[in-house]
Design an enzyme around this catalytic site. Structure first.
Site, PDB file in Angstrom:
ATOM      1  N   TRP A 130      51.774  40.583  48.455  1.00  0.00           N
ATOM      2  CA  TRP A 130      50.880  41.699  48.105  1.00  0.00           C
ATOM      3  C   TRP A 130      51.249  42.908  48.964  1.00  0.00           C
ATOM      4  O   TRP A 130      51.459  42.771  50.184  1.00  0.00           O
ATOM      5  CB  TRP A 130      49.428  41.269  48.381  1.00  0.00           C
ATOM      6  CG  TRP A 130      48.379  42.301  48.099  1.00  0.00           C
ATOM      7  CD1 TRP A 130      48.259  43.090  46.996  1.00  0.00           C
ATOM      8  CD2 TRP A 130      47.272  42.633  48.947  1.00  0.00           C
ATOM      9  NE1 TRP A 130      47.148  43.880  47.102  1.00  0.00           N
ATOM     10  CE2 TRP A 130      46.523  43.622  48.289  1.00  0.00           C
ATOM     11  CE3 TRP A 130      46.835  42.189  50.197  1.00  0.00           C
ATOM     12  CZ2 TRP A 130      45.377  44.183  48.839  1.00  0.00           C
ATOM     13  CZ3 TRP A 130      45.698  42.734  50.744  1.00  0.00           C
ATOM     14  CH2 TRP A 130      44.978  43.730  50.064  1.00  0.00           C
ATOM     15  N   ASP A 220      45.422  33.181  51.642  1.00  0.00           N
ATOM     16  CA  ASP A 220      44.763  34.271  50.925  1.00  0.00           C
ATOM     17  C   ASP A 220      44.364  33.704  49.563  1.00  0.00           C
ATOM     18  O   ASP A 220      45.226  33.269  48.789  1.00  0.00           O
ATOM     19  CB  ASP A 220      45.729  35.452  50.775  1.00  0.00           C
ATOM     20  CG  ASP A 220      45.054  36.679  50.186  1.00  0.00           C
ATOM     21  OD1 ASP A 220      43.953  36.543  49.614  1.00  0.00           O
ATOM     22  OD2 ASP A 220      45.628  37.771  50.285  1.00  0.00           O
ATOM     23  N   LYS A 255      37.313  39.521  41.919  1.00  0.00           N
ATOM     24  CA  LYS A 255      37.832  39.215  40.588  1.00  0.00           C
ATOM     25  C   LYS A 255      37.022  38.095  39.942  1.00  0.00           C
ATOM     26  O   LYS A 255      36.679  38.167  38.774  1.00  0.00           O
ATOM     27  CB  LYS A 255      39.298  38.786  40.655  1.00  0.00           C
ATOM     28  CG  LYS A 255      40.041  39.154  41.919  1.00  0.00           C
ATOM     29  CD  LYS A 255      40.700  40.509  41.870  1.00  0.00           C
ATOM     30  CE  LYS A 255      41.296  40.870  43.215  1.00  0.00           C
ATOM     31  NZ  LYS A 255      42.041  42.086  43.247  1.00  0.00           N
TER      32      LYS A 255
HETATM   33  C1  LMR Z   1      45.807  44.273  43.576  1.00  0.00           C
HETATM   34  O1  LMR Z   1      46.627  43.527  44.134  1.00  0.00           O
HETATM   35  O2  LMR Z   1      46.136  45.084  42.716  1.00  0.00           O
HETATM   36  C2  LMR Z   1      44.347  44.166  43.929  1.00  0.00           C
HETATM   37  O3  LMR Z   1      44.155  43.127  44.831  1.00  0.00           O
HETATM   38  C3  LMR Z   1      43.753  45.445  44.351  1.00  0.00           C
HETATM   39  C4  LMR Z   1      44.238  45.894  45.711  1.00  0.00           C
HETATM   40  O4  LMR Z   1      43.397  46.107  46.582  1.00  0.00           O
HETATM   41  O5  LMR Z   1      45.441  46.046  45.924  1.00  0.00           O
END
Ligand code: LMR
Length: 404
Positions: A130, A220, A255
């Protein structure tokens, strides 16, 4: 005074979402941010959450501060959801849980805690991960490294490997080289950004490596219920805790209950015994106090009400299953449309990957072209949010992807 302040280049996900909102093109398609949209392109209000909110508002009284660690009913509901009611780690009281400001807030409190109490440790995240993980841990003063994860495929290998899988052997080989007390960030399910998860057998094979190398896993879990179901998606957390490993887990309700703006998540730290959990909880409270004092009330009470009432809980599970199934249907629809447009090309990864995201392999400049020429928004890493597709836009999205 502020002449030295540099302009902010923007966030790869949130700023892109802001750009999407400003885009005047009527046919625009948002496949960037990790938000579940329904088939009409709207963020759903779950009926279970709507009913819970009515009850919470009816019972609402004076709004004092919550304790630093959050509301007790929320924290215990979180432990039961993550680990199961009868799990030994829950019943023995060896888990320290705080209510956090989204799971991002939990991740950051955990990162601050690690920076203070594991000062020699470095963090290892999957390649890729992420977009915000690195920034978050570096923001806490920690050094962040990557371990191999996503397999981009190899056409020259024998037999050839298609793109879109997991390079588990390379991942494990790297983890075996890490010094004790290294922090290993793992996505418990629905890997963000690739949608590529470890199988149950791979999780089981990872456990002895984590134990032998004395590594500290940090899970996570932002998409519980979007992979294979609420219980199945918690399997990794339960298996690690049952194996006696100490671990961190940040989880989110953004979510799974469609309560994004309520900023509602939790951080749990599974310890060796209740005494350790008590001390850890105390230091997490201190970390919270130095950041934002205590979490907000409302979102946590929505979650605790849904999880605490058997009828609402059943209703929620049904609503979550419907979201999961719609995403699977969109994976299939996008797959079939892409195969029809480009016969002979393999898009099988769309069907095997799980959760909201798939990794397309598109380069940043191809993603830019897609946005500029077709008004189709993906994250520049090539991440596509399948949950932004619907029966009205999937053909257009596939057409634009095929032309890029
Ligand atoms: C994402 O990965 O798009 C979501 O979890 C929103 C974010 O905060 O990045």
């Amino acid at each position: 005074m502020f002449e030295h302040i540099e302009p902010y280049p923007g966030d790869p996900i949130l700023s892109l979402n802001e750009d999407f909102q400003k885009d005047p093109r009527a046919h625009k398609i948002n496949l960037s941010i990790g938000i579940y949209f329904d088939d009409a392109g709207r963020i759903p209000v779950l009926e279970s959450v709507r009913s819970a909110e009515a009850r919470v508002l009816a019972a609402s009284g004076p709004k004092s501060y919550l304790p630093m660690e959050g509301a007790a009913n929320f924290r215990s509901a979180v432990q039961t959801l993550l680990f199961g009611a009868g799990h030994e780690a829950v019943t023995s009281g060896r888990i320290a849980t705080i209510q956090s400001v989204g799971s991002s807030g939990g991740l950051k409190v955990g990162a601050d805690f690690i920076a203070r109490f594991f000062p020699g440790s470095q963090v290892w995240v999957s390649d890729p991960t992420w977009d915000n993980h690195r920034a978050m841990f570096e923001g806490a003063g920690l050094t962040v490294n990557t371990y191999p994860y996503y397999d981009a495929g190899d056409a020259r290998a024998s037999p050839p490997r298609p793109a879109g899988g997991l390079n588990f052997d390379a991942m494990v080989a790297t983890l075996r080289t890490l010094p004790p007390k290294s922090i290993v960030l793992l996505h418990a399910c629905c890997h963000n950004p690739t949608g590529v998860d470890l199988t149950p057998a791979q999780w089981d094979a990872l456990i002895p490596v984590l134990r032998e190398r004395e590594l500290l896993p940090y899970l996570d879990l932002a998409y519980q219920g979007f992979g294979d179901g609420i219980e199945a998606d918690a399997r990794a957390a339960r298996a690690l805790a049952s194996a006696g490993l100490s671990l961190f887990i940040a989880n989110s309700f953004s979510k799974s209950m469609s309560v994004y703006g309520e900023r509602c998540g939790a951080l749990s730290v599974v310890c060796a015994d209740a005494q350790q959990a008590d001390n850890v909880l105390g230091q997490l409270k201190f970390t919270v106090r130095r950041n934002y004092s205590s979490p907000p009330i409302h979102g946590g009470q929505l979650v605790a009400t849904v999880l605490g009432d058997p009828t609402l809980r059943d209703q929620w599970e049904g609503e979550l299953a419907a979201m999961r199934e719609r995403i699977l249907a969109m994976r299939r629809a996008l797959h079939d449309a892409l195969v029809a447009n480009s016969p002979g090309r393999d898009f099988g990864y769309l069907l095997s990957q799980r959760g909201m995201f798939s990794y397309t392999g598109l380069t940043p400049s191809q993603v830019d072209r897609l946005r500029e020429q077709h008004a189709v928004y993906l994250v520049r890493s090539g991440r596509l949010c399948v949950a932004g597709l619907n029966s009205g836009n999937v053909q257009a999205a596939a057409q634009a992807l095929s032309e890029t």
